[in-house]
Design a protein around this motif. Sequence first.
Motif, mmCIF file in Angstrom:
data_model
loop_
_atom_site.group_PDB
_atom_site.id
_atom_site.type_symbol
_atom_site.label_atom_id
_atom_site.label_comp_id
_atom_site.label_asym_id
_atom_site.label_seq_id
_atom_site.Cartn_x
_atom_site.Cartn_y
_atom_site.Cartn_z
ATOM 1 N N ARG A 1 0.872 -1.038 0.017
ATOM 2 C CA ARG A 1 0.135 -0.446 -0.359
ATOM 3 C C ARG A 1 1.302 1.186 0.138
ATOM 4 N NH1 ARG A 1 -2.752 1.264 4.005
ATOM 5 N NH2 ARG A 1 -4.552 2.056 3.127
ATOM 6 N N GLY A 2 2.020 1.150 0.671
ATOM 7 C CA GLY A 2 3.125 1.935 0.805
ATOM 8 C C GLY A 2 3.615 2.537 -0.174
ATOM 9 N N THR A 3 3.426 1.465 -1.344
ATOM 10 C CA THR A 3 4.521 1.798 -2.619
ATOM 11 C C THR A 3 3.401 2.382 -3.748
ATOM 12 O OG1 THR A 3 6.288 0.479 -1.886
ATOM 13 C CG2 THR A 3 5.938 0.447 -4.730
ATOM 14 N N VAL A 4 2.388 1.957 -3.241
ATOM 15 C CA VAL A 4 1.672 2.020 -4.413
ATOM 16 C C VAL A 4 0.783 3.642 -3.953
ATOM 17 C CG1 VAL A 4 -1.384 2.506 -5.424
ATOM 18 C CG2 VAL A 4 0.434 0.080 -4.280
ATOM 19 N N ARG A 5 1.086 3.826 -3.372
ATOM 20 C CA ARG A 5 1.231 5.801 -2.391
ATOM 21 C C ARG A 5 1.763 6.567 -2.858
ATOM 22 N NH1 ARG A 5 -3.212 6.772 1.128
ATOM 23 N NH2 ARG A 5 -4.234 5.265 2.319
ATOM 24 N N ASN A 6 3.548 5.982 -2.740
ATOM 25 C CA ASN A 6 4.435 6.182 -3.318
ATOM 26 C C ASN A 6 4.458 6.705 -4.944
ATOM 27 O OD1 ASN A 6 5.797 7.512 -1.120
ATOM 28 N ND2 ASN A 6 7.041 4.570 -1.173
ATOM 29 N N TYR A 7 4.049 6.069 -5.643
ATOM 30 C CA TYR A 7 3.617 5.738 -6.973
ATOM 31 C C TYR A 7 2.533 6.860 -7.450
ATOM 32 C CZ TYR A 7 6.762 2.390 -8.385
ATOM 33 O OH TYR A 7 8.003 1.616 -8.306
#
Length: 201
Positions: A169-175
Amino acid sequence: MIRILLADDEHLIRDAIAGLLDLVDDFEVVGQAASGDEAIATALGLRPDVALLDLQMPGPDGIEVARRLATELPDCRCVIVTSHGRPGYLKSALAAGVRGFLPKTVSSRTLAHVVRKVASGGRYVDPELAAEAIGAGDSPLTPRETDVLALARDGAPIDEIAQRVSLSRGTVRNYLAAAIAKLGAANRHEAARIAAKHGWI
């Protein structure tokens, strides 16, 4: 004989394509893979002439697999067969050394033609995708930013996007944050509209 590797995480599609190719006298499907890592390992072990790669797979995507094989197995020519034929992907694929790029909507006759053409050293890009890529201009988004933004445009929540692209989820938010910043948008929905308007998703 043209020796072919098939890589697609959708088993039904992979089996259907394998069945079609096995009907062609000068084709031999020597291996199949369901992920990017498996595709690389299988290709290095079997050394096929042509690798037919799905664009979106778990692990390294089709473009990254092609990039790796261009270095580690240069005699294997890669073709991306995808249902996500956006202009940004096409440009990234060609830069990675992909020799063919076509949608999964092509006929079996066209697919066979492309395999033969690429195996003999040629290139093939779907004409409609090529025209879209020329008209779209260069996207500032990375392929992964494009993936998550396209899913956000469809209204998918963060959890669903993360699951569908095999990321946290965190990586998706960063992207999404990076895409919003690059496009000068107020939020992910506006960013998706801007990207869609330019043909980048």
